[in-house]
Motif scaffolding. Structure first.
Motif, PDB file in Angstrom:
ATOM      1  N   THR A 145      -0.962  12.563 -10.336  1.00 45.95           N
ATOM      2  CA  THR A 145      -1.894  11.851  -9.468  1.00 45.95           C
ATOM      3  C   THR A 145      -3.280  12.503  -9.437  1.00 45.95           C
ATOM      4  O   THR A 145      -4.214  11.901  -8.914  1.00 45.95           O
TER       5      THR A 145
ATOM      6  N   THR B   5      -4.456   9.604  -0.390  1.00 44.55           N
ATOM      7  CA  THR B   5      -5.222   8.516  -1.021  1.00 44.55           C
ATOM      8  C   THR B   5      -4.356   7.262  -1.051  1.00 44.55           C
ATOM      9  O   THR B   5      -3.198   7.313  -1.467  1.00 44.55           O
ATOM     10  N   GLN B   6      -4.919   6.144  -0.597  1.00 50.72           N
ATOM     11  CA  GLN B   6      -4.143   4.907  -0.571  1.00 50.72           C
ATOM     12  C   GLN B   6      -4.374   4.079  -1.818  1.00 50.72           C
ATOM     13  O   GLN B   6      -5.490   3.994  -2.323  1.00 50.72           O
ATOM     14  N   LEU B   7      -3.300   3.492  -2.314  1.00 51.65           N
ATOM     15  CA  LEU B   7      -3.354   2.644  -3.505  1.00 51.65           C
ATOM     16  C   LEU B   7      -2.654   1.328  -3.204  1.00 51.65           C
ATOM     17  O   LEU B   7      -1.618   1.322  -2.538  1.00 51.65           O
TER      18      LEU B   7
ATOM     19  N   LEU C 235      -6.559  12.444  -7.614  1.00 53.95           N
ATOM     20  CA  LEU C 235      -6.402  11.796  -6.302  1.00 53.95           C
ATOM     21  C   LEU C 235      -5.815  12.799  -5.317  1.00 53.95           C
ATOM     22  O   LEU C 235      -4.857  13.501  -5.634  1.00 53.95           O
ATOM     23  N   SER C 236      -6.397  12.838  -4.119  1.00 55.40           N
ATOM     24  CA  SER C 236      -5.899  13.812  -3.149  1.00 55.40           C
ATOM     25  C   SER C 236      -4.778  13.206  -2.308  1.00 55.40           C
ATOM     26  O   SER C 236      -4.633  11.986  -2.237  1.00 55.40           O
ATOM     27  N   THR C 237      -4.007  14.071  -1.693  1.00 52.65           N
ATOM     28  CA  THR C 237      -2.910  13.649  -0.819  1.00 52.65           C
ATOM     29  C   THR C 237      -3.447  12.694   0.243  1.00 52.65           C
ATOM     30  O   THR C 237      -4.483  12.956   0.839  1.00 52.65           O
TER      31      THR C 237
ATOM     32  N   THR D 170       0.859  -1.189   0.000  1.00 50.12           N
ATOM     33  CA  THR D 170       0.000   0.000   0.000  1.00 50.12           C
ATOM     34  C   THR D 170       0.893   1.236   0.000  1.00 50.12           C
ATOM     35  O   THR D 170       1.837   1.330   0.775  1.00 50.12           O
TER      36      THR D 170
ATOM     37  N   GLU E 222       0.733   5.698  -0.484  1.00 45.65           N
ATOM     38  CA  GLU E 222      -0.222   6.803  -0.481  1.00 45.65           C
ATOM     39  C   GLU E 222       0.286   7.958  -1.318  1.00 45.65           C
ATOM     40  O   GLU E 222       1.493   8.162  -1.468  1.00 45.65           O
TER      41      GLU E 222
END
Lengths: 221, 81
Positions: free
Chosen positions: A127, A134-136, A130-132, A117, A119
């Protein structure tokens, strides 16, 4: 939109990248060979894929960084062209000086291959939206993914919002858990995790083979 | 001419290989071991009229390819005809 994917001798994610990007609506993928020196000006994005270019000789990415095409890539980037490097591509971008820092052997020396994971860090076109924070979940597969940078350069990077991704946990000893960065101008980005390995919705037919295998074993039992 | 170049991680860069070898040496009873750093040696054979020319040429090679100044430092160990 035209995307160029470069193949260096020893790249092994070039097919995956081309396939994965090629699935996207309106994307035309151009395959580039490391000896191509033609103008890259017509491309909207250049991708340096993962792999083991030149067998990681000398240092990861060192030989690829002086490939004939890299002069053209540097020129392309200096004019604001977008360049994206994944894994070995990230290593090549650091070696070529397009990105700051370097990638060295993992702290525990082992090759790490698993889903992790990360972020999203500082906001950037790479990115958005996607906001700061955000987990991927993305796979990593590297032996030399420990990002190192001197403290002065790091504070400059922080000031200019160049930290694109961080690991949630310390995996490889990477400085400040950095998983991906951009250059100051934000037109060059590199990351160790592999987005192209987590972006395929086209076929689940592999499941049919797994199911057949299971059925075969069960029937034999 | 033959030149020998030693390349090491800078002191500020952690060397996991050296660290592991140091721990192994200590486990073997070599309690005097404080630290181990592992680097590489590159031998370059080149044509040059004078040692000074070769030295300059090697410097350029290190700058352009052999050494990454972000993480490494080097020392020209020897150079001989």
């Amino acid at each position: 939109m035209r995307v160029g994917v470069i193949t260096f001798p020893g790249s092994n994610c070039d097919e995956d990248c081309s396939f994965s990007l090629g699935q996207l609506e309106g994307v035309e993928v151009s395959r580039l060979w490391h000896k191509d020196t033609a103008s890259l000006g017509e491309l909207d994005l250049i991708v340096l894929p993962g792999g083991f270019s030149y067998g990681d000789y000398l240092r990861t990415g060192a030989m690829a960084a002086i490939s004939p095409i890299m002069s053209a890539v540097k020129e392309y980037a200096s004019r604001g062209g977008r360049v994206f490097g994944i894994c070995n591509g990230f290593q090549i971008l650091c070696e070529s000086g397009l990105l700051p820092g370097a990638l060295v052997k993992n702290q525990k020396l082992g090759f790490i291959c698993k889903e992790v994971t990360i972020e999203v860090g500082d906001p950037s076109p790479w990115t958005a939206p996607l906001s700061t924070g955000t987990q991927l979940k993305l796979p990593i597969a590297h032996g030399e993914g420990r990002f190192v940078v001197d403290p002065t350069t790091y504070s400059e990077m922080k000031k200019h919002g160049q930290i694109a991704f961080r690991y949630l946990e310390d995996l490889n000893g990477s400085f400040e858990k950095i998983a991906g960065i951009t250059n100051r101008e934000k037109n060059v980005c590199g990351m160790m995790p592999h987005p192209e390995r987590a972006a395929d919705l086209k076929s689940r037919d592999g499941m049919k083979i797994w199911n057949a295998l299971l059925r075969q074993v069960r029937e034999k039992a | 001419m033959k030149a020998r170049i030693h390349i090491f991680y800078k002191d500020s860069v952690f060397d996991p290989q050296g660290n592991t070898v140091a721990a192994s040496l200590q486990r073997l009873g070599f309690n005097t071991v404080k630290d181990v750093r592992i680097g590489k040696v590159i031998d370059v054979t080149l044509e040059a009229k004078r040692i000074e020319d070769a030295r300059i040429e090697i410097g350029k090679m290190c700058e352009k390819l052999l050494v990454n100044p972000v993480i490494e430092s080097y020392r020209l160990e020897s150079i001989e005809a």
